[in-house]
Design a protein around this motif. Structure first.
Motif, mmCIF file in Angstrom:
data_model
loop_
_atom_site.group_PDB
_atom_site.id
_atom_site.type_symbol
_atom_site.label_atom_id
_atom_site.label_comp_id
_atom_site.label_asym_id
_atom_site.label_seq_id
_atom_site.Cartn_x
_atom_site.Cartn_y
_atom_site.Cartn_z
ATOM 1 N N GLY A 2 0.772 -1.240 0.000
ATOM 2 C CA GLY A 2 0.000 0.000 0.000
ATOM 3 C C GLY A 2 0.804 1.292 0.000
ATOM 4 O O GLY A 2 0.234 2.368 -0.169
ATOM 5 N N THR A 3 2.115 1.207 0.182
ATOM 6 C CA THR A 3 2.904 2.437 0.268
ATOM 7 C C THR A 3 3.030 3.113 -1.098
ATOM 8 O O THR A 3 2.807 4.328 -1.236
ATOM 9 N N THR A 4 3.360 2.324 -2.097
ATOM 10 C CA THR A 4 3.472 2.874 -3.455
ATOM 11 C C THR A 4 2.095 3.327 -3.950
ATOM 12 O O THR A 4 1.976 4.324 -4.668
ATOM 13 N N LYS A 5 1.077 2.610 -3.531
ATOM 14 C CA LYS A 5 -0.306 2.990 -3.902
ATOM 15 C C LYS A 5 -0.607 4.403 -3.399
ATOM 16 O O LYS A 5 -1.205 5.215 -4.097
ATOM 17 N N TYR A 34 6.382 -10.808 5.520
ATOM 18 C CA TYR A 34 7.562 -10.228 4.858
ATOM 19 C C TYR A 34 8.538 -11.324 4.433
ATOM 20 O O TYR A 34 8.978 -11.353 3.275
ATOM 21 N N THR A 72 7.379 -13.317 1.527
ATOM 22 C CA THR A 72 7.425 -12.521 0.281
ATOM 23 C C THR A 72 8.859 -12.453 -0.227
ATOM 24 O O THR A 72 9.112 -12.559 -1.430
ATOM 25 N N MET A 97 12.363 -4.013 -4.790
ATOM 26 C CA MET A 97 12.539 -5.359 -4.234
ATOM 27 C C MET A 97 13.853 -5.923 -4.758
ATOM 28 O O MET A 97 14.045 -5.961 -5.979
ATOM 29 N N GLY A 134 16.719 -4.553 -4.726
ATOM 30 C CA GLY A 134 17.549 -3.523 -5.355
ATOM 31 C C GLY A 134 16.996 -2.876 -6.602
ATOM 32 O O GLY A 134 17.537 -1.875 -7.068
ATOM 33 N N GLY A 181 12.885 0.700 1.163
ATOM 34 C CA GLY A 181 13.373 0.722 2.535
ATOM 35 C C GLY A 181 14.512 1.713 2.658
ATOM 36 O O GLY A 181 14.500 2.612 3.495
ATOM 37 N N SER A 182 15.512 1.574 1.788
ATOM 38 C CA SER A 182 16.679 2.453 1.874
ATOM 39 C C SER A 182 17.075 3.069 0.534
ATOM 40 O O SER A 182 17.728 4.107 0.503
ATOM 41 N N GLY A 183 16.733 2.469 -0.575
ATOM 42 C CA GLY A 183 17.097 3.039 -1.874
ATOM 43 C C GLY A 183 16.774 2.107 -3.021
ATOM 44 O O GLY A 183 16.113 1.087 -2.845
HETATM 45 C C1 LIG Z 1 10.511 -8.889 -1.037
HETATM 46 C C2 LIG Z 1 10.949 -7.503 -0.656
HETATM 47 C C3 LIG Z 1 12.193 -7.034 -1.056
HETATM 48 C C4 LIG Z 1 12.595 -5.733 -0.734
HETATM 49 N N1 LIG Z 1 13.812 -5.305 -1.168
HETATM 50 C C5 LIG Z 1 14.197 -4.040 -0.897
HETATM 51 C C6 LIG Z 1 15.470 -3.565 -1.344
HETATM 52 O O1 LIG Z 1 16.240 -4.261 -1.999
HETATM 53 N N2 LIG Z 1 15.822 -2.280 -1.037
HETATM 54 C C7 LIG Z 1 14.998 -1.451 -0.342
HETATM 55 O O2 LIG Z 1 15.381 -0.318 -0.101
HETATM 56 N N3 LIG Z 1 13.775 -1.872 0.091
HETATM 57 C C8 LIG Z 1 13.359 -3.133 -0.179
HETATM 58 N N4 LIG Z 1 12.122 -3.575 0.252
HETATM 59 C C9 LIG Z 1 11.245 -2.631 0.967
HETATM 60 C C10 LIG Z 1 10.124 -2.094 0.067
HETATM 61 O O3 LIG Z 1 10.654 -1.522 -1.122
HETATM 62 C C11 LIG Z 1 9.306 -1.023 0.779
HETATM 63 O O4 LIG Z 1 8.792 -1.539 1.966
HETATM 64 C C12 LIG Z 1 8.197 -0.449 -0.092
HETATM 65 O O5 LIG Z 1 7.779 0.790 0.431
HETATM 66 C C13 LIG Z 1 6.980 -1.353 -0.169
HETATM 67 O O6 LIG Z 1 6.042 -0.753 -1.031
HETATM 68 P P1 LIG Z 1 4.526 -1.228 -1.113
HETATM 69 O O7 LIG Z 1 3.920 -0.968 0.239
HETATM 70 O O8 LIG Z 1 3.932 -0.387 -2.184
HETATM 71 O O9 LIG Z 1 4.525 -2.676 -1.441
HETATM 72 C C14 LIG Z 1 11.718 -4.876 -0.010
HETATM 73 C C15 LIG Z 1 10.474 -5.375 0.404
HETATM 74 C C16 LIG Z 1 10.099 -6.654 0.088
HETATM 75 C C17 LIG Z 1 8.747 -7.154 0.543
#
Ligand SMILES: Cc1cc2nc3c(=O)[nH]c(=O)nc-3n(C[C@H](O)[C@H](O)[C@H](O)COP(=O)(O)O)c2cc1C
Length: 302
Positions: free
Chosen positions: A59-62, A89, A92, A128, A130, A157-159
């Motif tokens: 939901g974050t990107t949404k 998590y 996934t 996801m 990277g 999460g970080s980039g």
């Molecule tokens: C399977 C998975 C892999 C992820 N890999 C990364 C990553 O490589 N680098 C990063 O910064 N965040 C990573 N994240 C964090 C997500 O990018 C972050 O939580 C994002 O806001 C989720 O968006 P959403 O709520 O639209 O699904 C990952 C999350 C998941 C579930």
């Protein structure tokens, strides 16, 4: 030191928009003269030429897509998985890891879209592993983006903003992939996450309209210099929740804004990987306006 970094040059959004304006001038002026002949009440509202297409797992990107859609007055399409990712998590991570390993991209309920009427596709995804989430590969495999302006946006999460945009450019050589926007999950999830998203979107759209590239956006920073105790304290405060990345700052450059932007250059050695040169962008608000926060990690391109 920063001067040595090669930062990818994105397509000028202004130039691209100008191209489309030129192409559509005649059609638009014909349509306008027809419209002017009719009473206002009979004139249908102009169809949007932009669409926000996105995938979001949690939901974050949404949320970011919704803010962007409002700001650019675009249509909106959410990509939906036929078989959603598991709810936890860790599972996934396992599912996405398996998809990346096998390059078997997940089926979407709405993979093939009718994009013919759109000039511009704002393409959104969580980072996801990277880069963009696997459902985006399915979308790219099923649609032709040649000749379109593609504006990447993501949450992470970080980039992963620049890396994912660079991959998009490689996979879609016929599209005009612009500067990318990215906001961290942590910032989007704050109580004031909605206003953060609005400010991020406004700032990004202004940069896009001005034809700014990542390289130009780095232009206002000072030269890299050795760390002071205060710099180290700012770094420690902003990265306290990212211990798993094992970040080590080595030098810093700064940019005065409403507060201070820091660009730390150092290494990341989390996940048992050899230390990789990494930039960490941190924002320190004005005194009394909050704690320093990590904005994004940027991989140093050699
Ligand atoms: C399977 C998975 C892999 C992820 N890999 C990364 C990553 O490589 N680098 C990063 O910064 N965040 C990573 N994240 C964090 C997500 O990018 C972050 O939580 C994002 O806001 C989720 O968006 P959403 O709520 O639209 O699904 C990952 C999350 C998941 C579930």
């Amino acid at each position: 030191m920063l001067g040595k970094l090669k930062l990818g040059v994105a397509v000028s959004a202004v130039a691209v928009s100008a191209m489309f304006v030129a192409c559509n001038d005649r059609a638009e002026s014909d349509a306008q003269s027809k419209a002017q002949a009719k009473p206002a009440a009979e004139v249908a509202p102009a169809a949007s030429k932009s669409v926000v297409v996105y995938f979001s797992q949690t939901g974050t990107t949404k949320k970011l897509a919704g803010v962007l859609k409002q700001a650019v007055n675009a249509d909106e399409i959410e990509l939906r998985l036929v078989t959603p990712y598991p709810s936890t998590y860790d599972s996934t991570i396992a599912a996405v890891g398996a998809q990346r390993e096998s390059k078997q991209w997940p089926a979407l309920e709405n993979a093939k879209l009718d994009l013919a009427k759109y000039d511009t596709v704002y393409l959104g995804y969580p980072i996801m592993f990277g880069s963009f989430a696997p459902p985006i590969y399915t979308f790219l495999d099923s649609n032709d983006l040649s000749g379109k302006v593609v504006v990447p946006f993501c949450t992470f999460g970080s980039g992963g903003r620049k890396v994912s945009a660079a991959e998009l450019k490689t996979l879609e050589p016929g599209a005009n992939v612009t500067l990318a926007m990215g906001v961290s999950n942590k910032r989007m999830s704050r109580d004031d996450g909605d206003s953060i998203a609005k400010v991020e979107v406004e700032t990004f759209l202004a940069n896009l309209a001005a034809g700014k590239t990542d390289e130009m956006l780095m232009g206002g920073y000072s030269e890299q210099r050795p760390l002071t105790a205060e710099d180290s304290a700012v770094f420690a405060a902003a990265t306290k929740d990212y211990a798993y990345l094992q970040l080590k700052p080595l030098s810093v450059s700064t940019q005065v804004v409403a507060g201070m932007n820091y660009l730390f250059l150092g290494t990341m050695s989390g996940f048992n990987r050899p230390p990789a040169e990494t930039m960490v962008k941190i924002f320190k608000p004005l005194p009394g306006r909050g704690e320093p926060e990590l904005i994004e990690l940027l991989v140093v391109e050699k």
